[in-house]
Design a protein around this motif. Structure first.
Motif: not given
Length: 274
Positions: A126-127, A146-148, A174-179, A184-186
């Motif tokens: 998923r990540f 951070r994704r982990l 990395a910030r874009i990856e977290v965004w 996706e969570l929401a």
């Protein structure tokens, strides 16, 4: 009533106050967060953002006021609140000695879930961490770590997740990856309360934005609503300078001959002026 109840707002906060000795950190905080939305609590360092998160996650008791998460009161139903949430702090809480997959399996076992290996593999996929799953977390980039960390927070499918300044110290990629992960969570129905001091982060992610300043919410609304609080933008006309491409095309033209004539005319005009 279970940890999955969905009555009312996902998060309800009213009149929260908190002081540390003589320092008043929260001075009456009120806001609601709708289910499946991203709510950004925006403020500078020391505004009280982390204090709000600690109260909502039952790590800290408010002096006065009430708060409920997923329908459960944080003061009187703390165990139910903890069943409903996950908290990701400002720094990734992964075990760097373990592999990414081992981190996920460990958390699944601690939560007494069945098939921890399957859960870990599903989250790695998923990540987008499947290929890195067998590597030690110490070898991960900031964005991967951070994704982990967020993936670990989602074990057990909590309906509400708190992300306390999740991109602090990360590089732009990395910030874009977290965004993307947060969106996706929401999109999957998870309610996200995000604290941040980055204006672009709140603008990019949040369905609603609340600005916390000196312990109070001074504004709360959608991005469009917040923009309407300022006067309409003034339209100004500025002289546009030609680009090199425009100069080149103007000079060479379709067959080059028109361009030569224009260049010679321009040169003659400059000589006459001199």
């Amino acid at each position: 009533m279970t940890a999955n109840q969905v009555q009312g707002p996902a998060i309800h906060v009213q009149g929260l106050e908190k002081s540390y000795k003589e320092l008043r950190v929260l001075r009456g905080v009120d806001f609601d967060v709708a289910h499946g939305s991203i709510f950004a609590l925006l403020g500078s360092n020391g505004a009280g953002k982390t204090t709000v998160v600690k109260i909502l996650s039952t790590l800290l008791k408010a002096d006065t006021g009430t708060a409920a998460v997923n329908g459960f009161d944080v003061a009187t139903q703390a165990a139910k609140v903890r069943e409903s949430i996950s908290l990701t702090g400002q720094f990734a809480a992964v075990d760097e000695i373990l592999t990414g997959r081992e981190n996920l399996v460990l958390v699944a076992k601690l939560r007494h879930l069945k098939n921890p290996g399957t859960i870990a593999d599903d989250l790695l996929a998923r990540f987008s961490l499947t290929e890195a799953g067998a590597r030690k977390a110490s070898t991960y980039s900031g964005g991967m770590r951070r994704r982990l960390d967020i993936a670990m927070s989602l074990i057990g499918d909590p309906p509400v997740i708190f992300l306390d300044e999740p991109t602090t110290g990360l590089d732009p990629q990395a910030r874009i990856e977290v965004w993307q992960t947060v969106k996706e969570l929401a999109g999957r129905g998870t309610t996200v309360l995000l604290t941040t001091q980055y204006l672009d982060e709140a603008e990019h992610l949040a369905d609603r934005i609340a600005i916390l300043h000196e312990g109070r919410i001074i504004v709360n609304g959608t991005l469009a609503e917040l923009k309407q609080m300022l006067p309409p933008a003034q339209v100004e006309y500025v002289e546009k300078q030609p680009t090199l491409e425009e100069v080149f095309l103007s000079l060479v033209g379709a067959d080059g001959k028109d361009g030569e004539r224009r260049a010679m005319t321009a040169t003659s005009a400059r000589m006459d002026e001199e």
